[in-house]
Design a protein around this motif. Structure first.
Motif: not given
Length: 190
Positions: A28-29, A31-32, A34-36, A87, A89-90, A94
């Motif tokens: 989860i971390r 994936a986030h 990746t967006v960042a 995004f 990737t989330l 999710r």
């Protein structure tokens, strides 16, 4: 047996394959993250598209990047596309990575086919690794640096904005592997 309404006699649960386990915290971390990691380079391009020179002369922006002009539209479109793809990737961590959101036409409410999601994400991770990690490293190590680009503080800023992008492919690969492991043996029925 109730013959007036046959749906009353149908079971409310099915013997479908159990749902996959939840994603691990690290996935989860990641994936986030990746967006960042895509955001700084997108902001860099948007600033150039808005006319902030960031170390480029107006002549170089016009001649090499067609900005202002089609190059401006390209920089905006590339930034938006990059963020949209990051995004996605989330979806690997999710609920909308298990069932397509109902508001999407034609596919909404249908289960995501894990093999298809893993294949698409693995191809994406491979391409991103080649384009955003291997190619920039090769260019940096093997090619002469051009004199038309930014220098000094502008160069440091550009490198700081693009360096996180090099992690996009490997991070997506890690989240994809986690999704694959969670869905192994958990096949969505169509």
């Amino acid at each position: 047996m109730n013959t007036d309404n046959p749906t009353l006699d149908t079971p409310t649960t099915t013997a479908a394959t159990p749902s996959p386990p939840p994603p691990p915290r690290w996935a989860i971390r990641t994936a986030h993250l990746t967006v960042a990691c895509v955001l700084p380079s997108s902001l860099w391009r948007l600033a150039l598209a808005a006319g902030v020179p960031l170390g480029y002369s107006a002549a170089v922006l016009r001649q090499e990047y067609d900005a202002p002009g089609w190059g401006t539209l390209y920089m905006i479109a590339l930034s938006l596309l990059s963020e949209a793809l990051a995004f996605l990737t989330l979806g690997l961590v999710r609920p909308w990575g298990e069932v397509v959101p109902r508001w999407l036409p034609l596919l909404g409410g249908r289960p995501v086919i894990p093999k298809l999601a893993v294949t698409a994400a693995a191809i994406g991770a491979t391409l991103l690794f080649l384009l955003c990690t291997a190619l920039p490293l090769a260019q940096w190590l093997l090619l002469d640096h051009l004199d038309t680009g930014p220098h000094g503080a502008h160069l440091v800023l550009m490198q700081a904005c693009y360096l996180p992008l090099m992690a996009w492919g490997p991070l997506l690969a890690a989240v994809t592997l986690s999704y694959h492991r969670r869905h192994r043996g958990h096949h969505s029925h169509q």
